[in-house]
Design a protein around this motif. Structure first.
Motif, PDB file in Angstrom:
ATOM      1  N   LYS A   1      23.573 -13.606  -7.672  1.00 43.98           N
ATOM      2  CA  LYS A   1      22.604 -13.761  -8.753  1.00 43.98           C
ATOM      3  C   LYS A   1      21.657 -12.564  -8.840  1.00 43.98           C
ATOM      4  CE  LYS A   1      19.294 -17.125 -10.578  1.00 43.98           C
ATOM      5  NZ  LYS A   1      18.642 -18.443 -10.337  1.00 43.98           N
ATOM      6  N   LYS A   2      21.259 -12.030  -7.671  1.00 43.93           N
ATOM      7  CA  LYS A   2      20.302 -10.917  -7.648  1.00 43.93           C
ATOM      8  C   LYS A   2      20.973  -9.555  -7.828  1.00 43.93           C
ATOM      9  CE  LYS A   2      17.061 -13.315  -4.574  1.00 43.93           C
ATOM     10  NZ  LYS A   2      16.450 -13.323  -3.215  1.00 43.93           N
ATOM     11  N   GLU A   3      22.109  -9.361  -7.157  1.00 42.38           N
ATOM     12  CA  GLU A   3      22.722  -8.036  -7.125  1.00 42.38           C
ATOM     13  C   GLU A   3      23.903  -7.872  -8.085  1.00 42.38           C
ATOM     14  OE1 GLU A   3      23.617  -6.920  -3.101  1.00 42.38           O
ATOM     15  OE2 GLU A   3      21.711  -7.682  -2.320  1.00 42.38           O
ATOM     16  N   TYR A   4      24.543  -8.988  -8.432  1.00 41.50           N
ATOM     17  CA  TYR A   4      25.701  -8.923  -9.338  1.00 41.50           C
ATOM     18  C   TYR A   4      25.562 -10.002 -10.423  1.00 41.50           C
ATOM     19  CZ  TYR A   4      27.561  -6.372  -5.308  1.00 41.50           C
ATOM     20  OH  TYR A   4      27.735  -5.487  -4.266  1.00 41.50           O
TER      21      TYR A   4
ATOM     22  N   GLU B   1      23.889 -18.779   0.198  1.00 39.42           N
ATOM     23  CA  GLU B   1      23.433 -17.415   0.448  1.00 39.42           C
ATOM     24  C   GLU B   1      24.227 -16.408  -0.392  1.00 39.42           C
ATOM     25  OE1 GLU B   1      20.851 -16.323   2.664  1.00 39.42           O
ATOM     26  OE2 GLU B   1      20.411 -18.454   2.336  1.00 39.42           O
ATOM     27  N   VAL B   2      25.542 -16.578  -0.463  1.00 35.60           N
ATOM     28  CA  VAL B   2      26.381 -15.661  -1.249  1.00 35.60           C
ATOM     29  C   VAL B   2      26.013 -15.744  -2.727  1.00 35.60           C
ATOM     30  CG1 VAL B   2      28.732 -15.229  -2.066  1.00 35.60           C
ATOM     31  CG2 VAL B   2      28.308 -15.581   0.372  1.00 35.60           C
ATOM     32  N   ASN B   3      25.814 -16.954  -3.232  1.00 31.87           N
ATOM     33  CA  ASN B   3      25.461 -17.114  -4.642  1.00 31.87           C
ATOM     34  C   ASN B   3      24.088 -16.514  -4.954  1.00 31.87           C
ATOM     35  OD1 ASN B   3      27.847 -18.365  -5.454  1.00 31.87           O
ATOM     36  ND2 ASN B   3      27.109 -20.396  -4.877  1.00 31.87           N
ATOM     37  N   ASN B   4      23.170 -16.591  -4.019  1.00 31.88           N
ATOM     38  CA  ASN B   4      21.862 -15.957  -4.211  1.00 31.88           C
ATOM     39  C   ASN B   4      22.008 -14.438  -4.319  1.00 31.88           C
ATOM     40  OD1 ASN B   4      20.320 -18.289  -4.233  1.00 31.88           O
ATOM     41  ND2 ASN B   4      20.018 -18.291  -2.013  1.00 31.88           N
TER      42      ASN B   4
END
Length: 219
Positions: free
Chosen positions: A60-63, A54-57
Motif C-alpha cells: 500500500k505504501k511502496e507499490y 505486513e506485506v499488504n501494508n
C-alpha cells in the motif's frame, strides 16, 4: 494504436512471475524483521495473518499501483497453502523457532539440574562431616551413647538413603545429560569442565556402594 503481444510473447506469464517475485521478496523482508524482533507464533495460520498484514501494508505504501489492482493484495490462504514458494518460507521460520525453543528448554533444564546438584553436594558434604564426626567419636570411645541410641543412627541412615534416591532420580531425569563416568558425575553436554561431582566427594557420599546404584547398574 494498441499493439498486441508478439508471437511467442507471454505478457500475462511475465506479469505473474514478476508479481510472485515481488511478493516473495516482501515476505522474506517481513520474515527477516520477525527474526530480528524475535516474534514467535503458536501456529502457521497466525504467522500467515501477520505476514499478510505486513506485506499488504508495504504494498500500500511502496507499490500503491499494485495494491489497488484486483488481486493485488496478498491473502492468508495464498501464503499459507496455495503458493508453495510462499508457504515454504513460513515453514522454514516455524522450524527455526521450534528448534530454538527446544534448545532453550534443554538449556533451562540443565541449569535447573545443576542447581539441584549443587544443593545435593552441599547436603552431602554436611552429611559426610556429620558421619565422620560420629566415626571419630566411636574410635575415641566417646560415642558409646550413640551405639546404644540406635534411633539416631537409623535416622542418619534414612537421610543418607534419601539423598542417594534423590541423586539417582536426578540422573535419570537428566536423560543422560548427567552421567556417572569413571566414578564421578559428569555433564555430558559440556566440552570442558565436565566434572560436576568429583571422585573423592562421590566416594565419600557412599552412593557407588549403595544398593540403589548397584541395583540400577545390574538392571
Amino acid at each position: 494504436m494498441v499493439r498486441g503481444a508478439k508471437r511467442g510473447e507471454n505478457r500475462f506469464g511475465d506479469h505473474q512471475a514478476k508479481k510472485v517475485d515481488l511478493r516473495l521478496t516482501l515476505i522474506r523482508r517481513v520474515i527477516e524483521n520477525i527474526r530480528h524482533r524475535r516474534i514467535t507464533f503458536p501456529n502457521k495460520w497466525q504467522l500467515s495473518q501477520f505476514v499478510c498484514d505486513e506485506v499488504n501494508n508495504i504494498l500500500k505504501k511502496e507499490y500503491p499501483e499494485i495494491y489497488s489492482r484486483p488481486r493485488g493484495k496478498l491473502t492468508v490462504p495464498t501464503i499459507s497453502t496455495k503458493n508453495q514458494r510462499y508457504s515454504r518460507e513460513l515453514d522454514r521460520l516455524l522450524s527455526e523457532q521450534e528448534s530454538e525453543n527446544n534448545y532453550s528448554e534443554k538449556v533451562s533444564r540443565i541449569f535447573e539440574l545443576e542447581l539441584e546438584l549443587d544443593e545435593l553436594k552441599d547436603e552431602n558434604q554436611r552429611l559426610n562431616k556429620y558421619i565422620s564426626s560420629i566415626s571419630q567419636k566411636d574410635k575415641n570411645n566417646k560415642g558409646i551413647e550413640l551405639l546404644e541410641g540406635t534411633d539416631d543412627r537409623d535416622d542418619d541412615m534414612v537421610k543418607v538413603d534419601a539423598c542417594h534416591k534423590i541423586i539417582m532420580a536426578l540422573l535419570e531425569a537428566s536423560d543422560e545429560t548427567l552421567i556417572i563416568n569413571d566414578d564421578q558425575i559428569e555433564d555430558s553436554s559440556r566440552i570442558a569442565d565436565k566434572v560436576v561431582v568429583c571422585k573423592t566427594l562421590l566416594k565419600q557420599s557412599g552412593l557407588l556402594e549403595s544398593y540403589l546404584f548397584k541395583g540400577w547398574e545390574s538392571e
